[in-house]
Scaffold this active site. Structure first.
Site, PDB file in Angstrom:
ATOM      1  N   ARG A  95      44.251  38.808  46.280  1.00 31.65           N
ATOM      2  CA  ARG A  95      43.936  39.610  47.475  1.00 31.65           C
ATOM      3  C   ARG A  95      44.903  39.260  48.607  1.00 31.65           C
ATOM      4  O   ARG A  95      45.422  40.150  49.287  1.00 31.65           O
ATOM      5  CB  ARG A  95      42.486  39.344  47.876  1.00 31.65           C
ATOM      6  CG  ARG A  95      42.015  40.064  49.142  1.00 31.65           C
ATOM      7  CD  ARG A  95      40.514  39.849  49.302  1.00 31.65           C
ATOM      8  NE  ARG A  95      40.035  40.157  50.627  1.00 31.65           N
ATOM      9  CZ  ARG A  95      39.705  41.372  51.047  1.00 31.65           C
ATOM     10  NH1 ARG A  95      39.840  42.394  50.234  1.00 31.65           N
ATOM     11  NH2 ARG A  95      39.245  41.571  52.262  1.00 31.65           N
ATOM     12  N   HIS A 117      38.576  44.564  56.305  1.00 26.66           N
ATOM     13  CA  HIS A 117      38.270  43.582  57.341  1.00 26.66           C
ATOM     14  C   HIS A 117      37.588  44.272  58.519  1.00 26.66           C
ATOM     15  O   HIS A 117      37.958  45.384  58.895  1.00 26.66           O
ATOM     16  CB  HIS A 117      39.538  42.891  57.833  1.00 26.66           C
ATOM     17  CG  HIS A 117      40.126  41.946  56.834  1.00 26.66           C
ATOM     18  ND1 HIS A 117      41.460  41.584  56.831  1.00 26.66           N
ATOM     19  CD2 HIS A 117      39.572  41.288  55.782  1.00 26.66           C
ATOM     20  CE1 HIS A 117      41.681  40.749  55.830  1.00 26.66           C
ATOM     21  NE2 HIS A 117      40.558  40.555  55.194  1.00 26.66           N
ATOM     22  N   HIS A 136      40.965  35.641  44.972  1.00 27.85           N
ATOM     23  CA  HIS A 136      41.263  35.799  46.388  1.00 27.85           C
ATOM     24  C   HIS A 136      42.747  35.553  46.675  1.00 27.85           C
ATOM     25  O   HIS A 136      43.276  36.084  47.655  1.00 27.85           O
ATOM     26  CB  HIS A 136      40.398  34.848  47.217  1.00 27.85           C
ATOM     27  CG  HIS A 136      39.871  35.501  48.454  1.00 27.85           C
ATOM     28  ND1 HIS A 136      38.915  36.498  48.441  1.00 27.85           N
ATOM     29  CD2 HIS A 136      40.197  35.326  49.758  1.00 27.85           C
ATOM     30  CE1 HIS A 136      38.660  36.883  49.683  1.00 27.85           C
ATOM     31  NE2 HIS A 136      39.424  36.198  50.497  1.00 27.85           N
ATOM     32  N   ARG A 191      37.989  42.455  46.623  1.00 30.74           N
ATOM     33  CA  ARG A 191      37.273  41.207  46.372  1.00 30.74           C
ATOM     34  C   ARG A 191      36.747  41.244  44.937  1.00 30.74           C
ATOM     35  O   ARG A 191      36.529  42.317  44.371  1.00 30.74           O
ATOM     36  CB  ARG A 191      36.120  41.027  47.358  1.00 30.74           C
ATOM     37  CG  ARG A 191      36.544  41.003  48.820  1.00 30.74           C
ATOM     38  CD  ARG A 191      35.325  40.900  49.727  1.00 30.74           C
ATOM     39  NE  ARG A 191      35.689  40.849  51.134  1.00 30.74           N
ATOM     40  CZ  ARG A 191      35.779  41.898  51.925  1.00 30.74           C
ATOM     41  NH1 ARG A 191      35.522  43.110  51.445  1.00 30.74           N
ATOM     42  NH2 ARG A 191      36.105  41.781  53.209  1.00 30.74           N
ATOM     43  N   TYR A 212      48.037  37.303  57.947  1.00 25.16           N
ATOM     44  CA  TYR A 212      49.052  37.616  56.941  1.00 25.16           C
ATOM     45  C   TYR A 212      50.405  37.854  57.581  1.00 25.16           C
ATOM     46  O   TYR A 212      51.444  37.585  56.980  1.00 25.16           O
ATOM     47  CB  TYR A 212      48.627  38.845  56.132  1.00 25.16           C
ATOM     48  CG  TYR A 212      47.336  38.632  55.397  1.00 25.16           C
ATOM     49  CD1 TYR A 212      47.243  37.706  54.366  1.00 25.16           C
ATOM     50  CD2 TYR A 212      46.185  39.329  55.742  1.00 25.16           C
ATOM     51  CE1 TYR A 212      46.045  37.487  53.700  1.00 25.16           C
ATOM     52  CE2 TYR A 212      44.988  39.121  55.080  1.00 25.16           C
ATOM     53  CZ  TYR A 212      44.929  38.202  54.064  1.00 25.16           C
ATOM     54  OH  TYR A 212      43.748  37.987  53.407  1.00 25.16           O
ATOM     55  N   LYS A 216      31.648  44.045  51.896  1.00 26.23           N
ATOM     56  CA  LYS A 216      30.661  43.198  52.558  1.00 26.23           C
ATOM     57  C   LYS A 216      29.780  44.025  53.483  1.00 26.23           C
ATOM     58  O   LYS A 216      30.242  44.942  54.155  1.00 26.23           O
ATOM     59  CB  LYS A 216      31.367  42.103  53.370  1.00 26.23           C
ATOM     60  CG  LYS A 216      31.951  40.972  52.550  1.00 26.23           C
ATOM     61  CD  LYS A 216      32.524  39.905  53.466  1.00 26.23           C
ATOM     62  CE  LYS A 216      33.024  38.698  52.690  1.00 26.23           C
ATOM     63  NZ  LYS A 216      33.575  37.663  53.600  1.00 26.23           N
TER      64      LYS A 216
END
Length: 331
Positions: free
Chosen positions: A260, A283, A257, A162, A292, A191
């Protein structure tokens, strides 16, 4: 009006005690909540003709919250996702107040009853290998600035980081140990304070080794031409500028992004296990990573080819199978 009714003390305790001390929410979440009330309180003050410092908790009625959400969409042209994000912050505050003061439980219920609006998930944009190579070829690596920009682009593509993870990267977060028989790794702070490690390609290792030469351990890895740490805005501008110089990308919105997403899709195409990709990207849930596997048209075409219906074989009556009949009679 008592202190228990005034909005200000409740908001201060919500931001200082609750979301920081009790919940320890991520900095981005705190900033989102702060921005929500920075917009909401002046709106309420203007509608009620009342100074912000004199607002009461019960002044934040559900009808006024709905009007504010409509204002975000119509006047500020915010997306449905942004509207729902602002609503989530207001509902979190209402839940906090309702859990501390029984008198305000009914008010809390009215606020929390406001439903989020259904939003269609945005289309996932990503680049083909040819397009990504064209992006990487834009920086002029004969100059120091071009080498810095190339290092950042290559790192984003390599790790799928990110933008916040890339700009916060420090020299101490790089483990460039291939020459000593180890693995080249980058430690990323994602995150919610989650830490993960991503392997680095040999080319990325060489570029970063030259880039950080002579820097202190706590120095930023990616710096601008002024020698200062790259900002999020600076990374967005860099990628936007590089995309404009690639003819096939000139009319597309290319962001960090998107790179990414590109990393994830190329890993899927390479046959990497989906759970490995989940850990690679940081994730929490594998369901986030599954998107994806769904957007790669090459994989879909291969799957269809495996399931393709051929010319049906001619059917033959079971009575015509003499050997079968003989076998059954012999039982």
């Amino acid at each position: 009006m008592t202190d228990r009714e005034i909005l200000g003390p409740w908001l201060r305790r919500f931001f200082v005690e609750y979301i920081v001390t009790e919940r320890n929410l991520a900095q981005n979440t705190r900033s989102s909540y702060r921005d929500t009330f920075s917009l909401f309180l002046p709106y309420v003050s203007q509608n009620l003709h009342k100074p912000v410092e004199r607002l009461a908790v019960t002044d934040l009625t559900s009808s006024l919250v709905l009007k504010f959400l409509g204002y975000l969409e119509t006047d500020r042209h915010c997306s449905v996702r942004t509207r729902n994000q602002r609503l989530a912050a207001i509902r979190a505050f209402a839940r906090y107040v309702g859990s501390r003061d029984p008198v305000l439980v009914e008010w809390c219920g009215h606020i929390r009853a406001i439903a989020s609006k259904k939003a269609m998930p945005p289309a996932i944009g990503w680049l083909s290998r040819t397009e990504m190579d064209a992006m990487l070829a834009v920086p002029d690596r004969r100059t120091s600035q071009g080498r810095r920009e190339y290092a950042l682009l290559l790192f984003l593509y390599n790790t799928g980081a990110r933008v916040s993870e890339a700009v916060q990267l420090r020299v101490r977060d790089l483990n460039l140990a291939r020459a000593r028989g180890g693995h080249d790794l980058a430690t990323l702070l994602g995150k919610g304070g989650k830490v993960r490690q991503c392997p680095l390609w040999p080319e990325t290792e060489q570029i970063l080794t030259a880039e950080i030469h002579g820097r202190a351990a706590d120095a930023a890895v990616f710096v601008s031409r002024l020698g200062e740490q790259f900002t999020r805005f600076g990374v967005y501008r860099l990628i936007e500028r590089c995309a404009l110089q690639v003819p096939q990308l000139a009319k597309r919105a290319i962001t960090p992004h998107v790179i990414r997403h590109t990393t994830a899709c190329h890993l899927v195409q390479a046959g990497v296990d989906i759970n490995t990709i989940r850990a690679w990207l940081g994730h929490v849930s594998i369901s986030t990573t599954n998107i994806y596997a769904e957007i790669d048209m090459t994989m879909k075409a291969n799957a269809i080819a495996l399931c393709e219906v051929g010319t049906p074989m001619g059917r033959r009556s079971w009575k015509g199978d003499k050997d079968l009949m003989a076998f059954l009679k012999s039982l």
